[in-house]
Design a protein around this motif. Sequence first.
Motif, PDB file in Angstrom:
ATOM      1  N   UNK A  12       9.752 -14.586  14.764  1.00 46.89           N
ATOM      2  CA  UNK A  12      10.200 -13.451  14.281  1.00 46.89           C
ATOM      3  C   UNK A  12      10.830 -13.819  12.662  1.00 46.89           C
ATOM      4  N   UNK A  13      11.194 -14.896  12.300  1.00 47.78           N
ATOM      5  CA  UNK A  13      11.518 -15.153  11.047  1.00 47.78           C
ATOM      6  C   UNK A  13      10.458 -15.587  10.157  1.00 47.78           C
ATOM      7  N   UNK A  14       9.328 -16.001  10.717  1.00 46.79           N
ATOM      8  CA  UNK A  14       8.127 -16.460   9.854  1.00 46.79           C
ATOM      9  C   UNK A  14       7.473 -14.987   9.624  1.00 46.79           C
ATOM     10  N   UNK A  67       3.187 -17.020  23.539  1.00 46.50           N
ATOM     11  CA  UNK A  67       3.312 -15.689  23.654  1.00 46.50           C
ATOM     12  C   UNK A  67       4.303 -15.122  23.073  1.00 46.50           C
ATOM     13  N   UNK A  68       5.527 -15.625  23.314  1.00 47.64           N
ATOM     14  CA  UNK A  68       6.754 -15.264  22.890  1.00 47.64           C
ATOM     15  C   UNK A  68       6.879 -15.564  21.538  1.00 47.64           C
ATOM     16  N   UNK A  69       6.208 -16.707  21.035  1.00 47.08           N
ATOM     17  CA  UNK A  69       6.375 -16.957  19.544  1.00 47.08           C
ATOM     18  C   UNK A  69       5.474 -16.064  18.620  1.00 47.08           C
ATOM     19  N   UNK A  70       4.231 -16.027  19.097  1.00 47.10           N
ATOM     20  CA  UNK A  70       3.155 -15.125  18.297  1.00 47.10           C
ATOM     21  C   UNK A  70       3.461 -13.692  18.399  1.00 47.10           C
ATOM     22  N   UNK A  71       3.345 -13.172  19.821  1.00 47.47           N
ATOM     23  CA  UNK A  71       3.400 -11.994  19.934  1.00 47.47           C
ATOM     24  C   UNK A  71       4.687 -11.251  19.697  1.00 47.47           C
ATOM     25  N   UNK A  72       5.803 -11.526  20.504  1.00 43.89           N
ATOM     26  CA  UNK A  72       7.059 -10.830  20.259  1.00 43.89           C
ATOM     27  C   UNK A  72       7.654 -11.284  19.001  1.00 43.89           C
ATOM     28  N   UNK A  75       4.423 -11.202  15.429  1.00 36.52           N
ATOM     29  CA  UNK A  75       3.975  -9.937  15.347  1.00 36.52           C
ATOM     30  C   UNK A  75       5.117  -8.831  15.158  1.00 36.52           C
ATOM     31  N   UNK A  76       6.151  -9.230  15.915  1.00 29.48           N
ATOM     32  CA  UNK A  76       7.385  -8.142  15.927  1.00 29.48           C
ATOM     33  C   UNK A  76       8.094  -8.323  14.671  1.00 29.48           C
ATOM     34  N   UNK A  77       8.118  -9.528  14.130  1.00 28.15           N
ATOM     35  CA  UNK A  77       8.671  -9.671  12.784  1.00 28.15           C
ATOM     36  C   UNK A  77       7.905  -9.083  11.679  1.00 28.15           C
ATOM     37  N   UNK A  78       6.611  -9.131  11.731  1.00 27.73           N
ATOM     38  CA  UNK A  78       5.721  -8.835  10.680  1.00 27.73           C
ATOM     39  C   UNK A  78       5.818  -7.282  10.665  1.00 27.73           C
ATOM     40  N   UNK A  79       5.639  -6.682  11.863  1.00 22.84           N
ATOM     41  CA  UNK A  79       5.507  -5.245  12.049  1.00 22.84           C
ATOM     42  C   UNK A  79       5.655  -4.898  13.544  1.00 22.84           C
ATOM     43  N   UNK A  80       6.606  -3.880  13.792  1.00 21.42           N
ATOM     44  CA  UNK A  80       6.887  -3.536  15.355  1.00 21.42           C
ATOM     45  C   UNK A  80       5.580  -2.517  15.465  1.00 21.42           C
ATOM     46  N   UNK A  81       4.842  -2.055  14.480  1.00 25.08           N
ATOM     47  CA  UNK A  81       3.550  -1.271  14.639  1.00 25.08           C
ATOM     48  C   UNK A  81       2.762  -1.805  15.432  1.00 25.08           C
ATOM     49  N   UNK A  82       2.766  -3.156  15.440  1.00 24.25           N
ATOM     50  CA  UNK A  82       1.443  -3.827  16.106  1.00 24.25           C
ATOM     51  C   UNK A  82       1.902  -3.692  17.788  1.00 24.25           C
ATOM     52  N   UNK A  83       3.111  -3.686  18.119  1.00 24.86           N
ATOM     53  CA  UNK A  83       3.608  -3.449  19.583  1.00 24.86           C
ATOM     54  C   UNK A  83       3.042  -2.105  19.911  1.00 24.86           C
ATOM     55  N   UNK A  84       3.298  -1.138  19.241  1.00 26.70           N
ATOM     56  CA  UNK A  84       3.367   0.162  19.332  1.00 26.70           C
ATOM     57  C   UNK A  84       1.723   0.295  19.693  1.00 26.70           C
TER      58      UNK A  84
END
Length: 123
Positions: A12-14, A67-72, A75-84
């Motif tokens: 998320x920080x990255x 998965x937790x590192x990359x996806x949650x 990607x979650x830190x970069x944009x939550x729109x990706x999860x949407x």
Amino acid sequence: MLKTILYIALGGAIGSVLRFLTTVVVSKFWASHFPLATFLANVIGCFLIGFCIGILEKNQLTDSHLKWFLVTGFCGGYTTFSAFGLENINLFQNNTSFVAFAYIGLSVILGLFAVWLGLFISK
């Protein structure tokens, strides 16, 4: 559990820093009323979450720290729109199109309203 949280936090920080840098770079070369930096972050984030999930599934790593590192995290830190985007693709793939369209419509309409309301109340 703590290890998983650390992977998410690091990703998320990255992702958050990269999101900020996306805005800096785009703002340097593009001046317009269209929010290009956010638009690009959302589209890139959607591509990345799809790519990551695809690679993780192909390699049977869907229940891994990666998965937790990359996806949650990332990607979650970069944009939550990706999860949407991923959640809606899953809804369509599970033949629940009505739920997907309701989720899309409600998210956009209520999201915009919530931003407006928050701004209104804070003034």
